[in-house]
Design an enzyme around this catalytic site. Structure first.
Site, PDB file in Angstrom:
ATOM      1  N   CYS A  21      -8.903  -6.090   4.915  1.00 24.33           N
ATOM      2  CA  CYS A  21      -7.805  -5.236   4.444  1.00 24.33           C
ATOM      3  C   CYS A  21      -8.355  -3.910   3.904  1.00 24.33           C
ATOM      4  O   CYS A  21      -8.850  -3.103   4.658  1.00 24.33           O
ATOM      5  CB  CYS A  21      -6.984  -6.007   3.402  1.00 24.33           C
ATOM      6  SG  CYS A  21      -5.426  -5.263   2.930  1.00 24.33           S
ATOM      7  N   HIS A  22      -8.286  -3.694   2.580  1.00 28.31           N
ATOM      8  CA  HIS A  22      -8.826  -2.486   1.957  1.00 28.31           C
ATOM      9  C   HIS A  22     -10.299  -2.643   1.564  1.00 28.31           C
ATOM     10  O   HIS A  22     -10.899  -1.707   1.049  1.00 28.31           O
ATOM     11  CB  HIS A  22      -8.006  -2.119   0.711  1.00 28.31           C
ATOM     12  CG  HIS A  22      -6.680  -1.506   1.014  1.00 28.31           C
ATOM     13  ND1 HIS A  22      -5.588  -2.263   1.367  1.00 28.31           N
ATOM     14  CD2 HIS A  22      -6.260  -0.215   1.020  1.00 28.31           C
ATOM     15  CE1 HIS A  22      -4.554  -1.460   1.570  1.00 28.31           C
ATOM     16  NE2 HIS A  22      -4.928  -0.213   1.369  1.00 28.31           N
TER      17      HIS A  22
END
Length: 169
Positions: free
Chosen positions: A103-104
């Site tokens: 994800c991030h």
């Protein structure tokens, strides 16, 4: 068995920490949560789970670990501005040890300058940042590129976990 660091701060995506963490532990590997400070409480953004940092980033030494996993959510933004976190990830990379981000999570990889010349995926909102950091971006559930493993979102966790466990074995 491997010794695996999980980089964590509050605001992480609950399942992106919980599921890989439990899978790595169940596979028999040692897990250590590295936070901004030892003993810091790290709460998931959905409020379903929290962890306490076993070690502060300033105490973390790459030589003590075989891999680092970076869950997504809002935590990578807090982690990437910490010089000790960035140093640790750079050192892990210099030793060709596994760095996995979902994800991030790749935001920390960007700040540690470990994406140049590699292939990666991530949450679509940071796709351009990953490209600007020098990685070839692929919109796939998981991308393995040398010592890096990246995934996009919680729905990609099974593939992310599968590749991490394969690299650790």
């Amino acid at each position: 068995m491997a010794k695996v660091a999980f980089l964590l701060a509050s605001g992480f995506e609950d399942s992106e920490m919980k599921n890989p963490y439990e899978a790595v532990k169940e596979a028999g590997h040692e897990t250590v949560i590295i936070g901004l400070e030892k003993g810091a409480r790290c709460d998931g953004k959905k409020g379903t789970i929290s962890y306490t940092a076993d070690l502060g980033a300033s105490e973390a030494k790459a030589d003590d670990f075989d891999a680092v996993i970076i869950p997504g959510g809002g935590a990578p933004e807090a982690l990437r501005v910490n010089d000790d976190v960035v140093r640790f990830v750079k050192e892990i990379n210099q030793n060709d040890k596994l760095i996995a981000g979902i994800c991030h999570g790749p935001q920390v990889m960007i700040s540690a300058d470990v994406l140049k010349g590699k292939e990666a995926t991530c949450f679509i909102g940071i796709r351009d940042d990953v490209k600007l950091a020098g990685a070839a971006y692929h919109d796939k559930e998981v991308v393995v590129s040398e010592n890096l493993i990246t995934s996009r979102t919680p729905k990609d966790e099974p593939a992310f976990i599968r590749e991490i466990l394969a690299k650790l074995s």
